[in-house]
Design a protein around this motif. Structure first.
Motif, PDB file in Angstrom:
ATOM      1  N   ILE A 155       0.843  -1.200   0.000  1.00 41.77           N
ATOM      2  CA  ILE A 155       0.000   0.000   0.000  1.00 41.77           C
ATOM      3  C   ILE A 155       0.879   1.252   0.000  1.00 41.77           C
ATOM      4  O   ILE A 155       0.675   2.172  -0.803  1.00 41.77           O
ATOM      5  CB  ILE A 155      -0.949   0.012   1.212  1.00 41.77           C
ATOM      6  CG1 ILE A 155      -1.923  -1.176   1.140  1.00 41.77           C
ATOM      7  CG2 ILE A 155      -1.723   1.333   1.279  1.00 41.77           C
ATOM      8  CD1 ILE A 155      -2.809  -1.318   2.358  1.00 41.77           C
ATOM      9  N   ALA A 156       1.858   1.274   0.878  1.00 39.54           N
ATOM     10  CA  ALA A 156       2.771   2.425   0.944  1.00 39.54           C
ATOM     11  C   ALA A 156       3.559   2.564  -0.352  1.00 39.54           C
ATOM     12  O   ALA A 156       3.760   3.680  -0.858  1.00 39.54           O
ATOM     13  CB  ALA A 156       3.721   2.274   2.130  1.00 39.54           C
ATOM     14  N   PHE A 157       4.011   1.436  -0.901  1.00 34.85           N
ATOM     15  CA  PHE A 157       4.771   1.483  -2.147  1.00 34.85           C
ATOM     16  C   PHE A 157       3.931   2.046  -3.282  1.00 34.85           C
ATOM     17  O   PHE A 157       4.382   2.934  -4.029  1.00 34.85           O
ATOM     18  CB  PHE A 157       5.261   0.083  -2.518  1.00 34.85           C
ATOM     19  CG  PHE A 157       5.794   0.004  -3.925  1.00 34.85           C
ATOM     20  CD1 PHE A 157       7.025   0.556  -4.246  1.00 34.85           C
ATOM     21  CD2 PHE A 157       5.051  -0.596  -4.937  1.00 34.85           C
ATOM     22  CE1 PHE A 157       7.514   0.503  -5.547  1.00 34.85           C
ATOM     23  CE2 PHE A 157       5.521  -0.647  -6.234  1.00 34.85           C
ATOM     24  CZ  PHE A 157       6.754  -0.098  -6.551  1.00 34.85           C
ATOM     25  N   ALA A 158       2.718   1.530  -3.447  1.00 38.02           N
ATOM     26  CA  ALA A 158       1.868   1.965  -4.560  1.00 38.02           C
ATOM     27  C   ALA A 158       1.503   3.438  -4.442  1.00 38.02           C
ATOM     28  O   ALA A 158       1.487   4.171  -5.443  1.00 38.02           O
ATOM     29  CB  ALA A 158       0.611   1.108  -4.615  1.00 38.02           C
ATOM     30  N   LYS A 159       1.189   3.893  -3.243  1.00 38.03           N
ATOM     31  CA  LYS A 159       0.859   5.302  -3.067  1.00 38.03           C
ATOM     32  C   LYS A 159       2.058   6.198  -3.379  1.00 38.03           C
ATOM     33  O   LYS A 159       1.908   7.283  -3.949  1.00 38.03           O
ATOM     34  CB  LYS A 159       0.358   5.545  -1.633  1.00 38.03           C
ATOM     35  CG  LYS A 159      -1.061   5.025  -1.376  1.00 38.03           C
ATOM     36  CD  LYS A 159      -1.480   5.284   0.050  1.00 38.03           C
ATOM     37  CE  LYS A 159      -2.949   4.924   0.269  1.00 38.03           C
ATOM     38  NZ  LYS A 159      -3.860   5.886  -0.389  1.00 38.03           N
ATOM     39  N   THR A 160       3.237   5.744  -3.008  1.00 40.42           N
ATOM     40  CA  THR A 160       4.449   6.508  -3.301  1.00 40.42           C
ATOM     41  C   THR A 160       4.717   6.559  -4.798  1.00 40.42           C
ATOM     42  O   THR A 160       5.006   7.628  -5.371  1.00 40.42           O
ATOM     43  CB  THR A 160       5.654   5.890  -2.578  1.00 40.42           C
ATOM     44  OG1 THR A 160       5.408   5.890  -1.173  1.00 40.42           O
ATOM     45  CG2 THR A 160       6.928   6.664  -2.878  1.00 40.42           C
ATOM     46  N   LEU A 161       4.619   5.405  -5.457  1.00 43.47           N
ATOM     47  CA  LEU A 161       4.812   5.370  -6.902  1.00 43.47           C
ATOM     48  C   LEU A 161       3.786   6.244  -7.613  1.00 43.47           C
ATOM     49  O   LEU A 161       4.122   6.964  -8.560  1.00 43.47           O
ATOM     50  CB  LEU A 161       4.719   3.928  -7.408  1.00 43.47           C
ATOM     51  CG  LEU A 161       4.874   3.724  -8.915  1.00 43.47           C
ATOM     52  CD1 LEU A 161       6.229   4.234  -9.402  1.00 43.47           C
ATOM     53  CD2 LEU A 161       4.684   2.260  -9.283  1.00 43.47           C
ATOM     54  N   ALA A 162       2.553   6.202  -7.139  1.00 36.94           N
ATOM     55  CA  ALA A 162       1.501   7.026  -7.749  1.00 36.94           C
ATOM     56  C   ALA A 162       1.867   8.504  -7.695  1.00 36.94           C
ATOM     57  O   ALA A 162       1.682   9.244  -8.677  1.00 36.94           O
ATOM     58  CB  ALA A 162       0.168   6.784  -7.039  1.00 36.94           C
ATOM     59  N   ALA A 163       2.402   8.946  -6.562  1.00 35.99           N
ATOM     60  CA  ALA A 163       2.786  10.350  -6.412  1.00 35.99           C
ATOM     61  C   ALA A 163       3.959  10.718  -7.323  1.00 35.99           C
ATOM     62  O   ALA A 163       4.058  11.855  -7.796  1.00 35.99           O
ATOM     63  CB  ALA A 163       3.153  10.636  -4.956  1.00 35.99           C
ATOM     64  N   GLU A 164       4.818   9.753  -7.596  1.00 33.51           N
ATOM     65  CA  GLU A 164       6.006  10.031  -8.403  1.00 33.51           C
ATOM     66  C   GLU A 164       5.725  10.085  -9.904  1.00 33.51           C
ATOM     67  O   GLU A 164       6.443  10.765 -10.644  1.00 33.51           O
ATOM     68  CB  GLU A 164       7.069   8.967  -8.133  1.00 33.51           C
ATOM     69  CG  GLU A 164       7.671   9.049  -6.736  1.00 33.51           C
ATOM     70  CD  GLU A 164       8.718   7.979  -6.466  1.00 33.51           C
ATOM     71  OE1 GLU A 164       9.344   8.024  -5.403  1.00 33.51           O
ATOM     72  OE2 GLU A 164       8.895   7.098  -7.337  1.00 33.51           O
ATOM     73  N   VAL A 165       4.692   9.377 -10.359  1.00 37.87           N
ATOM     74  CA  VAL A 165       4.473   9.294 -11.812  1.00 37.87           C
ATOM     75  C   VAL A 165       3.186   9.959 -12.276  1.00 37.87           C
ATOM     76  O   VAL A 165       2.874   9.931 -13.464  1.00 37.87           O
ATOM     77  CB  VAL A 165       4.492   7.818 -12.286  1.00 37.87           C
ATOM     78  CG1 VAL A 165       5.841   7.184 -11.987  1.00 37.87           C
ATOM     79  CG2 VAL A 165       3.360   7.007 -11.667  1.00 37.87           C
ATOM     80  N   VAL A 166       2.456  10.567 -11.364  1.00 38.13           N
ATOM     81  CA  VAL A 166       1.180  11.175 -11.759  1.00 38.13           C
ATOM     82  C   VAL A 166       1.390  12.261 -12.814  1.00 38.13           C
ATOM     83  O   VAL A 166       0.554  12.443 -13.718  1.00 38.13           O
ATOM     84  CB  VAL A 166       0.439  11.742 -10.525  1.00 38.13           C
ATOM     85  CG1 VAL A 166       1.231  12.888  -9.879  1.00 38.13           C
ATOM     86  CG2 VAL A 166      -0.964  12.204 -10.910  1.00 38.13           C
ATOM     87  N   GLN A 167       2.501  12.993 -12.754  1.00 41.57           N
ATOM     88  CA  GLN A 167       2.752  14.055 -13.728  1.00 41.57           C
ATOM     89  C   GLN A 167       3.014  13.512 -15.125  1.00 41.57           C
ATOM     90  O   GLN A 167       2.974  14.239 -16.115  1.00 41.57           O
ATOM     91  CB  GLN A 167       3.923  14.948 -13.281  1.00 41.57           C
ATOM     92  CG  GLN A 167       5.281  14.285 -13.327  1.00 41.57           C
ATOM     93  CD  GLN A 167       5.631  13.610 -12.015  1.00 41.57           C
ATOM     94  OE1 GLN A 167       4.761  13.164 -11.278  1.00 41.57           O
ATOM     95  NE2 GLN A 167       6.934  13.571 -11.717  1.00 41.57           N
ATOM     96  N   HIS A 168       3.266  12.205 -15.200  1.00 40.54           N
ATOM     97  CA  HIS A 168       3.491  11.556 -16.500  1.00 40.54           C
ATOM     98  C   HIS A 168       2.220  10.866 -17.013  1.00 40.54           C
ATOM     99  O   HIS A 168       2.297  10.092 -17.963  1.00 40.54           O
ATOM    100  CB  HIS A 168       4.621  10.534 -16.388  1.00 40.54           C
ATOM    101  CG  HIS A 168       5.920  11.127 -15.941  1.00 40.54           C
ATOM    102  ND1 HIS A 168       6.664  11.990 -16.729  1.00 40.54           N
ATOM    103  CD2 HIS A 168       6.598  10.998 -14.764  1.00 40.54           C
ATOM    104  CE1 HIS A 168       7.759  12.343 -16.071  1.00 40.54           C
ATOM    105  NE2 HIS A 168       7.741  11.760 -14.884  1.00 40.54           N
ATOM    106  N   ARG A 169       1.110  11.145 -16.363  1.00 42.08           N
ATOM    107  CA  ARG A 169      -0.194  10.588 -16.751  1.00 42.08           C
ATOM    108  C   ARG A 169      -0.233   9.065 -16.618  1.00 42.08           C
ATOM    109  O   ARG A 169      -0.909   8.369 -17.390  1.00 42.08           O
ATOM    110  CB  ARG A 169      -0.570  11.015 -18.173  1.00 42.08           C
ATOM    111  CG  ARG A 169      -0.620  12.527 -18.371  1.00 42.08           C
ATOM    112  CD  ARG A 169      -1.107  12.898 -19.758  1.00 42.08           C
ATOM    113  NE  ARG A 169      -2.483  12.490 -19.976  1.00 42.08           N
ATOM    114  CZ  ARG A 169      -3.564  13.161 -19.555  1.00 42.08           C
ATOM    115  NH1 ARG A 169      -3.401  14.293 -18.874  1.00 42.08           N
ATOM    116  NH2 ARG A 169      -4.770  12.713 -19.810  1.00 42.08           N
ATOM    117  N   VAL A 170       0.478   8.558 -15.637  1.00 39.73           N
ATOM    118  CA  VAL A 170       0.434   7.134 -15.308  1.00 39.73           C
ATOM    119  C   VAL A 170      -0.244   6.991 -13.944  1.00 39.73           C
ATOM    120  O   VAL A 170       0.132   7.672 -12.990  1.00 39.73           O
ATOM    121  CB  VAL A 170       1.848   6.516 -15.257  1.00 39.73           C
ATOM    122  CG1 VAL A 170       1.776   5.050 -14.823  1.00 39.73           C
ATOM    123  CG2 VAL A 170       2.527   6.641 -16.619  1.00 39.73           C
TER     124      VAL A 170
END
Length: 242
Positions: A155-170
């Motif tokens: 859960i922590a990993f996915a939320k962190t990854l989401a924050a890192e790549v949201v600007q790339h529309r992923v």
């Protein structure tokens, strides 16, 4: 209300997709016009599903599998990271090798899969990732410390990854599918454990999770860093049906 999904031309990689939820999803992706590519250590029973032998605990095996898909199709639109193991043993009796192997498959395997696939999504500025967690990540469960710990970390990993790549529309989202009647579940939960799940939140079928997964993979899911759970809703539905 009926909902349908059009996956024409899209490529979805499903780890652990030879059976259970992954197999049901692979069939649904293909039926919707897309191409499901299963990464697993065993071959799917469905011959129509494309299969690449990959051990998610082996980073080089993962990278080779992802490269093979990109070389063939030029894209990966969706990733569902479902490969997992679910051993049972009390903490005080746990074999260190069992703990290590569980984290290698359930946690490291997801990390390295995402790293390999999301790099291609970022380059294309498009993509959706779905990671599986479990209710045990919050409640724990006697005899399942390694599994529950790996699912909590995801859960922590996915939320962190989401924050890192949201600007790339992923987009990166998490699903807690509830208790689903798969071969892995039956192996890990025999006898009294099975009765416990039946009498509490209920036991669903792999096909019950396909709709939420297709939604999260689709453009209709304008969300990222979210955890979608169906446990409480499913418990109410099963009890109503009884």
């Amino acid at each position: 209300m009926k909902v349908s999904f059009d996956a024409t031309g899209e490529v979805v990689v499903i780890t652990g997709g030879a059976q259970g939820i992954g197999a049901a999803l692979a069939a649904a992706v293909n039926a919707a016009g897309g191409t499901a590519v299963v990464f697993d250590v065993v071959k799917p029973a469905d011959a129509a599903v494309e299969y690449v032998e990959v051990d998610v605990a082996d980073r080089s095996s993962l990278q080779a599998g992802v490269s093979a898909v990109v070389d063939r199709y030029g894209r990966i639109d969706g990733l569902v990271a479902g490969a997992a193991v679910q051993p049972r043993s009390p903490v005080l009796e746990m074999d260190p090798a069992e703990w290590t192997r569980t984290l290698q498959v359930n946690l490291d395997g997801v990390v390295w899969t995402c790293q390999s696939v999301v790099l291609h999504m970022v380059a294309r500025r498009s993509g959706s990732v779905v990671v599986f967690t479990s209710g045990m990540a919050v409640t724990g469960y006697a005899g399942a410390a390694a599994y529950a710990s790996s699912k909590a970390a995801l859960i922590a990993f996915a939320k962190t990854l989401a924050a890192e790549v949201v600007q790339h529309r992923v987009r990166v989202n998490v699903v807690a599918p509830g208790v689903i009647d798969t071969e892995q579940f039956r192996t890990a939960n025999a006898g009294a454990d099975r009765e416990h799940w039946h009498d509490t939140i209920g036991i669903g079928d792999p096909e019950d999770v396909v709709g939420p997964l297709l939604f999260l993979l689709s453009d209709a899911a304008a969300m990222t860093g979210s955890v979608l759970t169906r446990e409480r809703a499913f418990a109410k539905l099963t009890r109503f049906a009884e």
